[in-house]
Design an enzyme around this catalytic site. Structure first.
Site, PDB file in Angstrom:
ATOM      1  N   HIS A  20      -5.519   4.878   6.439  1.00  0.00           N
ATOM      2  CA  HIS A  20      -4.809   5.684   5.436  1.00  0.00           C
ATOM      3  C   HIS A  20      -3.326   5.822   5.769  1.00  0.00           C
ATOM      4  CE1 HIS A  20      -8.343   6.693   3.092  1.00  0.00           C
ATOM      5  NE2 HIS A  20      -8.970   7.031   4.204  1.00  0.00           N
TER       6      HIS A  20
ATOM      7  N   ASP B 271       0.853  -1.181   0.000  1.00  0.00           N
ATOM      8  CA  ASP B 271       0.000   0.000   0.000  1.00  0.00           C
ATOM      9  C   ASP B 271       0.894   1.238   0.000  1.00  0.00           C
ATOM     10  OD1 ASP B 271      -2.957   1.030   0.482  1.00  0.00           O
ATOM     11  OD2 ASP B 271      -1.642   2.247   1.752  1.00  0.00           O
TER      12      ASP B 271
ATOM     13  N   ASP C  77      -2.827  -0.226   6.255  1.00  0.00           N
ATOM     14  CA  ASP C  77      -3.704  -0.602   5.147  1.00  0.00           C
ATOM     15  C   ASP C  77      -3.240  -1.901   4.495  1.00  0.00           C
ATOM     16  OD1 ASP C  77      -4.965   1.719   5.764  1.00  0.00           O
ATOM     17  OD2 ASP C  77      -4.724   2.676   3.808  1.00  0.00           O
TER      18      ASP C  77
ATOM     19  N   GLU D 112       1.088   5.649   0.242  1.00  0.00           N
ATOM     20  CA  GLU D 112       0.503   6.972   0.469  1.00  0.00           C
ATOM     21  C   GLU D 112       1.238   7.925  -0.452  1.00  0.00           C
ATOM     22  OE1 GLU D 112      -2.166   7.157   2.152  1.00  0.00           O
ATOM     23  OE2 GLU D 112      -2.002   5.112   2.954  1.00  0.00           O
TER      24      GLU D 112
END
Length: 554
Positions: free
Chosen positions: A167, A25, A172, A27
């Protein structure tokens, strides 16, 4: 016929219990892989339900993080201050993933899109792993009457994930692991027992594929050729694989989308397989069967005799296009097969201008081949058969003139034409040499399971035609097997032709094998060689062009 092989993971696909998965994952500063940057990477490596390791790091995006992104993720400029750049992080992440793992992400197009874009930006080769998307899989497994949407937070809550997505990359990724395991459990062993099954579980096979799936039930896991037959026993389609079982099964899954195959399947009533000792034998038998049966659903190989050549006739004749390669004992020569019949005239112009002077090709009657003098004829033949330097020097000087004058489109057109010449001459050179060898037997190391994972693969070739092959365990002497091969396939000599005319595709398969790593000549009748200066390689054009540059100050 070699002993039947046991089914291997390669034959059946990679069992999910054995597959290494890296759930990742990201960001980021936004949603555009081309314009935005990664701020955090989190990943969990799992196999068989067990966590093998975790990866987490902030990444300096080298730009301000928008306020709304900072509010959503909790990652601010201060958070990433002093963090390594993506140029440092990405190689570390790819090393964590390793060469065999599949990547998993929720909405994989987003995460994998960013990773691929950054790899290109950092001049790193993207390893192109198998990619699984839990969002696409979840839409198949969890219907809207069961969940209100397919957001990661919704799915995590629905399956009782141990971690709540927030998030942040690692959290995540951990939640996605639990969602993935729930999806696999819901699909069950009949829906997804292998990594390959899971990769296509979100796509639906056509009804005809499901109806005909039984045709693959008894296909063995050996190299060979397969034929789809209609109700009358006529051949509809021919294919080959080093693992018949795994290949044939794909025709009945959602991964098979070719229109010709989907149109063929309703007429298919049975499947015939021909087991082969090696993948090379299978590839050759496929070509021969397609030429013999001319199946309506095959597109290539229906007319192996069809080829396009550039031919220099005997002394007193010039260059012209030809559909058949003939003997060169009369002083003629060929290059080809050409990629297209439309290449013959431009190549004729290139060679004629290189040997007879600029404009010679234009002065000749296009309806007739230019008739060079005996001296020009010999130079043309040398350029086609033995030594490309005269043509390359001519092309290089013209390329330099185009480049110096800023005529880059003309330079590129000429470069492609020169490369087409080199390719055609190289193909002819290889075919010519092999077609003149009465018998060649070679060996290369083999790791096939049927011989215990270590031994030799022997190949016999007569005049460029496949004559026989066998596998020899490491514990046995390969020479008796080679002598046996030398006594087989003697009838192939009756079908020999100059430059392997009519079977050049078969010959090029064999050449690919013979030119592979670790190949050793065991027995050779006659001579298998090409002229010392017959180096028809693209790199020689580059060298000749470099030699035309003018040193500074001259």
């Amino acid at each position: 016929m070699p002993a039947r092989r046991q089914l291997s993971f390669e034959d059946l696909g990679t069992p999910l219990a054995e597959a290494t998965l890296v759930v990742v994952d990201l960001e980021t500063t936004g949603t555009d892989p081309a314009a935005d940057a990664i701020t955090e990477i989190g990943a969990v490596k799992v196999r068989g339900g067990e966590v093998l390791g975790e990866f987490r790091t902030f990444v300096d995006p080298e730009r301000p993080i928008p306020a709304y992104i900072a509010s959503l993720t909790g990652i601010s400029d201060a958070t990433v201050r002093g963090a390594p750049s993506i140029r440092t992080v990405l190689p570390m992440f790819l090393d964590f993933v390793g060469p065999e793992a599949a990547l998993v992400a929720h909405n994989a197009r987003f995460d994998i899109g960013f990773l691929r874009a950054r790899a290109a930006e950092c001049a790193l080769e993207w390893p192109a792993p198998t990619v699984l998307d839990t969002l696409a899989l979840a839409r198949t497994v969890f219907r809207r009457d069961e969940v209100r949407d397919h957001k990661l937070s919704t799915l995590a809550a629905h399956v009782g994930a141990a971690v709540t997505p927030d998030h942040r990359a690692l959290s995540d990724a951990r939640a996605t692991v639990d969602v993935l395991h729930a999806i696999i459990a819901r699909l069950g062993p009949t829906g997804a027992s292998t990594l390959e099954d899971l990769g296509t579980a979100h796509r639906r096979a056509k009804p005809v594929q499901l109806r005909k799936k039984h045709l693959a039930a008894d296909v063995p896991s050996v190299p060979g050729v397969y034929q789809f037959l209609d109700a009358h026993g006529s051949v509809l389609y021919v294919g080959t694989s080093r693992n018949l079982r795994s290949r044939v099964r794909t025709y009945f899954t959602a991964s098979e989308t070719r229109r010709a195959i989907l149109d063929m399947l309703p007429r298919a009533e049975s499947l015939r397989v021909i087991e082969c000792a090696t993948a090379t034998e299978a590839a050759v038998r496929e070509l021969r069967l397609i030429a013999q049966e001319k199946p309506p659903s095959n597109r290539r190989g229906l007319r192996p005799e069809a080829a396009h050549w550039l031919r220099l006739g005997p002394t007193g004749e010039g260059l012209r296009g030809a559909r058949l390669a003939r003997t060169e004992a009369d002083g003629s020569a060929h290059i080809g097969p050409l990629a297209s019949r439309h290449d013959a005239q431009p190549l004729r112009g290139l060679l004629t201008d290189a040997v007879m002077g600029r404009g010679a090709a234009l002065e000749a009657d296009p309806a007739r081949s230019a008739a060079p003098s005996s001296g020009h004829h010999e130079r043309l033949r040398r350029a086609m058969v033995a030594d490309p330097r005269e043509v390359l020097d001519h092309a290089a000087s013209r390329l330099r003139a185009h480049v110096d004058a800023g005529r880059y489109e003309e330079a590129e057109k000429l470069r492609r034409l020169a490369l087409a010449y080199l390719d055609a001459a190289r193909r002819a050179s290889r075919l010519r040499a092999l077609a003149e060898v009465p018998l060649l037997i070679a060996a290369r190391p083999s790791t096939e399971a049927v011989i215990g994972g270590r031994g030799w693969e022997l190949l016999a070739v007569r005049y460029g035609r496949f004559s026989g092959t066998t596998l020899v365990p490491a514990a046995k002497d390969p020479l008796p097997f080679a002598r046996s091969l030398a006594m087989t396939g003697t009838g192939e000599a009756e079908l020999a032709a100059p430059l392997c005319q009519g079977y050049h595709q078969e010959a090029e398969i064999l050449l690919g094998w013979l030119e592979g790593e670790g190949v050793r000549t065991v027995l050779c009748e006659g001579s298998w060689q090409v002229p010392a200066r017959a180096r028809f390689e693209a790199e020689h054009l580059s060298r000749r062009f470099a030699m035309t540059s003018t040193a500074p100050g001259e």
